[in-house]
Design a protein around this motif. Structure first.
Motif, short mmCIF file in Angstrom:
data_model
loop_
_atom_site.label_atom_id
_atom_site.label_comp_id
_atom_site.label_asym_id
_atom_site.label_seq_id
_atom_site.Cartn_x
_atom_site.Cartn_y
_atom_site.Cartn_z
N LEU A 131 -9.50 3.26 7.02
CA LEU A 131 -10.06 2.03 6.52
C LEU A 131 -10.86 1.38 7.63
N GLY A 132 -11.63 0.42 7.26
CA GLY A 132 -12.43 -0.27 8.25
C GLY A 132 -13.85 0.19 8.15
N ASN A 133 -14.03 1.49 7.88
CA ASN A 133 -15.38 1.96 7.71
C ASN A 133 -15.83 1.67 6.29
N GLY A 148 2.04 -0.97 14.98
CA GLY A 148 2.56 -1.13 13.62
C GLY A 148 1.90 -0.20 12.63
N VAL A 149 1.69 1.06 13.01
CA VAL A 149 0.93 1.97 12.16
C VAL A 149 1.82 2.77 11.20
N LEU A 150 3.07 3.00 11.56
CA LEU A 150 3.87 3.96 10.79
C LEU A 150 5.02 3.28 10.07
N LYS A 151 5.23 3.70 8.82
CA LYS A 151 6.36 3.15 8.05
C LYS A 151 6.99 4.27 7.22
N LEU A 152 8.29 4.47 7.39
CA LEU A 152 9.01 5.42 6.57
C LEU A 152 9.26 4.75 5.23
N ASN A 210 -0.81 3.37 8.50
CA ASN A 210 -1.37 2.06 8.16
C ASN A 210 -2.88 2.03 8.37
N GLY A 211 -3.61 2.55 7.40
CA GLY A 211 -5.06 2.46 7.43
C GLY A 211 -5.67 2.96 8.71
N GLY A 212 -6.47 2.13 9.34
CA GLY A 212 -7.22 2.56 10.52
C GLY A 212 -6.68 2.01 11.81
N GLN A 213 -5.40 1.55 11.83
CA GLN A 213 -4.90 0.84 13.02
C GLN A 213 -4.50 1.75 14.17
N TRP A 243 -11.43 -0.10 20.17
CA TRP A 243 -11.15 1.30 19.89
C TRP A 243 -11.71 1.73 18.51
N TYR A 244 -11.37 0.93 17.50
CA TYR A 244 -11.68 1.32 16.12
C TYR A 244 -13.18 1.37 15.86
#
Lengths: 534, 449
Positions: free
Chosen positions: A521-523, A501-505, A453-456, B296-297
């Motif tokens: 993401l985020g950058n 909540g970073v990973l999703k199958l 999930n992106g940069g989380q 952190w990010y």
């Protein structure tokens, strides 16, 4: 480091200490085991049906009582408190005791069944005799060591499955998956084959008799499926027998690739398979013990793919040895069979090299080596083999070696006996040829991935720690990459334990599934372009 | 060869080191007095709770650093000699540098409470804090009660940790509701309830007055400002925020405010010296962001950015849309864009709040009152797809679009209960709308047309 009290006492500090309920539950379960142990030492129980019922229900109810007390008064959520403080789950003394006991059990089971009371001609004794009434009720035959094992295996998956259902009651994916393995073990591995045995000799089978067949047990996990005696029984059992034989072939060549393409290898490894079923239920407390080092990953790839080469050669040799040379008797002959195998392997090899070469990179040469070894061996079969033997060995020797080294030692003694030491998926990761073949498909031709999930990601490491296959999930997640690994069995625990909540199958489009670019993401977008410049 | 020295081996410093190595073969030295190897600070709580061992918090195996030719130095920097480009090291020889990156992170706030330096009183930030916690609160016999001061993210984590060992916890929160300086009321209320469910003695609108010595330099009890109540305890956690850890720069000429002052290129007032992560303070805040961001990010993003600049490709720090996440006991929290609590909410921001009738699940969307442009979302107990919200924020979607396409953004595991219909129904009734919740579309999510 942690100066948390690691004493052996069951009355230690929370979260390790056992409640009164849990102590009583342990006693109940141990009582059931003790009955079986006494039976094994030839204590003759008067009413076998009664005592078997008492033993099995004690084990079952002890386990679920323990689990009920452990989870039901707590809020739904991740329940890993104290995992690394508990002796049993952190390779402490209890872990070693359990490991040695399990290993001992497997050695007796595979190599000395007479100590369990197996009598070849005549009435069983000991613990096997205790299971006779149940076996007779199901299949009409007296019990064997495999029936005892199958029953205990099923009871274990059901009891620890209920424990797992409570532990993950907030997670529907885990619940449905666990109900699936409980169902397949009980119905397909245990009840259906026993009932099928009742048909043997009946007119439905034209008087023939079917081999013992767990329908979900697919070659090459079921490495003996195409051996001569089984083929004879299939062929002798009329349309049903033939249908089962065809199903066995279709399972690996048609059904498996389609399902793996759509869902990843999880459809088998963590939803259907019996080895997986035991690992996910009884083995769940040990998942964190798998080795995550890069070195272990290298060993894994060499060992598991060598097993694939081994099983392919062994099966080819076995089938080769019972085929004839005369096309007028049967269309499939020794030479045409070898040519068929070689053609199939070449097709797979060429497909992988041509269409997937940019995904294989340096692994390609290992694949080429494996392929080359097999083809050369096939050629050698043809020129160096005589009647009943292939190459320099008897095909029987090859089969026995595989059955001993892989079928017994690897999958049983090490694979399950060492749960509390090496983790619960040692067999699936290092030894199972079925997992390797499904993994090959999953890596190259499947919609399945674990999406990051992106940069989380905060690199906490829960996902890697609790990955039973020893995948360093975090290494991908912290770079924003999806996880597409051949060994992933899709148990979903990495996603469950992730606090952010970073990973999703999920099953999604093939395009962009493996993106080795850093996609944090985020950058700012311009920066990510720079980062990904090669 | 140019020598880049990085002080601090946290996420910011390590990201910088890794990316400099990717881009160049400069000599890199990473200095830390905290630990030999990089570990994930956010994971310390799991070590205490027994979910992981300390080595599991280390994202790279120990051979990684040597293989990538990143020099590790366990040392404490006492001063920076800017003139001569030399670092003074405690009890050791000086280290010279060509480029210096300051990435020393934060330290827990202490607001001058009497007794704040007693034994058994500490924050939760460093590896040393974890070691001390194991000493003063190893179990419920040694620590009969713990008091936590400060209702933020670290405070609630510390409470969860102590509760995992059955230690009674009193949680002093200055605000009238948990973290309501940041969270809107509905969410803050839900977390209050959840804290109580975990048998934590939550005291709202309550301040610490003093920490009392037991006569041997260890904490014996605390006094509460409002009631004067004396509460016996063996451990006090100070979790009222953090502040940049830059004391060692006091005698240097590097300009500091709250943190080390930097421009958008992350350059400090001195040549060839950069500051990143928690300890950096932007001269001009970026958008709605605070000048010092202890997240952190952002540490990671600044590390990636400064690596470009140092390797000859001057790059401004341009964080994209704000995002963050946390976990409050059993409830996961994610946020994308800006959703403000009562305090500091801009007058143009309107909010829509939905909460499940009996589960601990809720969301709040914020949007512009006039234009109805979507501004941000907080979710509790529902995972959302970062990429989708990033896209919607960039495309300035309006709130109606976001709500009707919410299913696309859902990131919960397969088979989970879906709430979109119920959320949209509440929105329709709140704002007299007639939206329909659209089905999840793989095409839209992965942008296939």
């Amino acid at each position: 480091m942690s100066n948390y009290d690691r004493s052996m006492a069951l009355t230690g500090q929370p979260p390790v200490s056992l409640s009164t309920n849990q102590k009583l539950a342990t006693l109940v379960g141990m009582f059931g085991l003790a009955v079986l142990l006494l039976a094994a030492f030839n204590i003759n129980f008067p009413n076998k049906t009664l005592w078997l019922t008492i033993a099995l229900s004690s084990i079952f109810s002890g386990t679920i009582w323990f689990a009920w007390d452990a989870y039901l008064d707590k809020a739904p959520g991740i329940k890993n408190d104290g995992v690394w403080f508990k002796s049993i789950s952190s390779r402490g003394l209890w872990g070693w005791v359990a490991g040695i006991a399990l290993t001992g059990f497997y050695i007796v089971l595979y190599f000395f069944p007479e100590y369990l009371g197996l009598v070849k001609d005549g009435d069983n004794k000991g613990v096997i005799a205790l299971f006779d009434p149940l076996s007779k009720a199901l299949s009409g035959n007296p019990a064997s060591q495999w029936f005892v094992y199958g029953t205990l295996y099923t009871v274990a998956i059901l009891a620890f499955g209920i424990k797992f259902l409570w532990k993950y009651r907030h997670n529907k994916y885990e619940r449905i998956r666990t109900m699936s393995v409980m169902f397949f073990q009980t119905a397909f591995a245990f009840i259906i084959p026993e009932l099928m045995a009742r048909l043997n000799g009946s007119s439905v089978l034209n008087g023939g008799s079917l081999p013992y067949y767990d329908l979900k047990n697919i070659w090459p996990l079921n490495y003996y499926n195409f051996e001569g005696y089984r083929i004879k029984s299939f062929v002798s059992s009329g349309d049903i027998g033939l249908a089962l034989l065809l199903f066995g072939i279709a399972s690996i060549f048609i059904i498996t690739p389609i399902l793996t393409y759509r869902f990843g290898k999880r459809w088998y490894c963590s939803w259907v398979c019996g080895c997986g079923g035991l690992a996910e239920t009884v083995g769940d407390p040990f998942r964190q013990l798998s080795d995550k080092s890069q070195f272990a990953w290298k060993v894994e790839r060499w060992v598991v793919h060598s097993v694939v080469v081994f099983v392919t050669l062994m099966t080819t040799a076995v089938i080769y040895s019972y085929l004839g040379n005369d096309t007028s008797k049967y269309w499939l002959t020794k030479p045409s069979f070898l040519i068929g195998v070689a053609t199939l392997l070449t097709a797979v090899f060429v497909w992988a090299m041509v269409f997937k070469r940019n995904q294989l990179q340096k692994d390609a040469k290992y694949g080429a080596v494996g392929y080359f070894v097999i083809i050369m061996s096939l050629v050698a079969f043809h020129f160096l083999s005589g009647e009943g033997q292939v190459f320099l060995f008897k095909s029987e020797t090859l089969r026995k070696t595989y059955s001993f080294l892989i079928g017994s030692i690897f999958s049983g003694v090490i694979g399950t006996g060492f749960y509390p030491i090496f983790g619960n998926r040692v067999w699936c990761r290092f030894g199972c040829p079925m997992a390797a073949i499904l993994g090959f498909q999953q890596r190259l031709f499947s919609k399945f991935r674990i999406t990051t999930n992106g940069g989380q990601c905060i690199s906490c490491g829960n996902c890697s720690t609790y990955c039973e296959m020893g995948i360093d999930v975090r290494a991908y997640a912290q770079k924003g990459e999806n996880i597409v690994r051949s060994s992933c069995v899709g148990c979903g625990i990495c996603s469950a334990v992730c606090p952010r909540g970073v990973l999703k199958l999920e099953n999604g489009p093939l395009e962009g599934r493996i993106d080795s670019n850093q996609v944090l993401l985020g950058n700012d977008v311009d920066l990510m372009k720079l980062v990904n410049q090669k | 060869m140019e020598h880049v020295v990085i002080i601090g081996n946290g996420i910011a410093g390590v990201s910088a080191a890794r990316h400099i190595r990717k881009l160049s073969d400069k000599r890199i030295t990473l200095i830390s007095a905290e630990t030999d190897y990089f570990f994930s600070r956010t994971a310390l709580m799991y070590v205490y709770m027994g979910h992981m061992k300390f080595e599991h918090t280390q994202p790279y195996e120990n051979w990684f650093w040597k293989k990538n030719n990143i020099n590790l130095l366990n040392a404490f920097v006492t001063n920076v000699d800017v003139e001569n480009k030399i670092l003074k090291i405690a009890n050791s020889t000086d280290v010279s540098y060509d480029k210096l990156i300051i990435a020393t992170g934060s330290k827990p706030n202490k607001f001058g409470w009497p007794g704040q330096d007693l034994k058994g009183v500490q924050g939760l930030y460093s590896k040393q804090d974890l070691d001390n916690l194991e000493e003063y609160a190893p179990n419920k016999e040694v620590c009969k009660r713990a008091v936590i001061v400060g209702g933020g993210l670290i405070g609630i984590e510390l409470a969860e940790m102590l509760r995992s060992r059955d230690i009674p916890v009193t949680f002093l929160v200055r605000e009238s509701s948990f973290w309501n300086g940041v969270l809107p009321d509905g969410e803050s209320t839900m977390i209050n309830e959840h804290i109580l469910e975990h048998h934590i003695d939550l005291r709202l609108s309550t301040n610490l007055k003093a920490i009392i010595d037991d006569g041997n330099g260890k904490v014996k009890s605390i006094l509460i400002e409002e009631t004067g109540e004396e509460l016996p305890c063996d451990f006090v956690g100070l979790t009222a925020g953090v502040t940049p850890n830059i004391n060692f720069l006091e005698d240097s000429t590097i300009e500091t405010g709250k943190g080390v002052k930097v421009n958008r290129l992350l350059e400090t007032s001195c040549n060839d010296i950069y500051a990143i992560g928690d300890c950096a303070e932007q001269r001009q805040p970026i958008g709605n962001r605070r000048p010092v961001e202890a997240v952190w990010y952002t540490g990671r993003m600044m590390g990636e950015t400064v690596a470009q600049t140092i390797c000859g490709n001057p790059t401004e720090y341009k964080p994209g849309h704000w995002f963050n996440s946390a976990k409050f006991l059993d409830i996961e929290y994610q946020t994308y864009g800006w959703v403000f609590g009562k305090k500091g909410r801009p007058e143009y921001e309107a909010q829509f709040h939905w909460r499940h009738p009996n589960e601990k699940v809720c969301i709040t969307l914020s949007f512009h009152k006039e234009s109805r442009q979507f501004l941000g979302i907080n979710t509790f107990g529902i995972r959302m797809r970062h990429e989708i919200f990033d896209r919607w924020l960039t495309q300035s979607k309006d709130v109606d679009y976001v709500l009707s396409h919410l299913a696309d953004a859902n990131f919960d595991p397969e088979f989970y209960k879906k709430y979109e219909t119920s959320i949209v129904a509440k929105y329709n009734s709140d704002f007299q709308k007639n939206l329909k919740s659209r089905k999840k579309s793989i095409k839209r999510i992965f942008q296939f047309n």
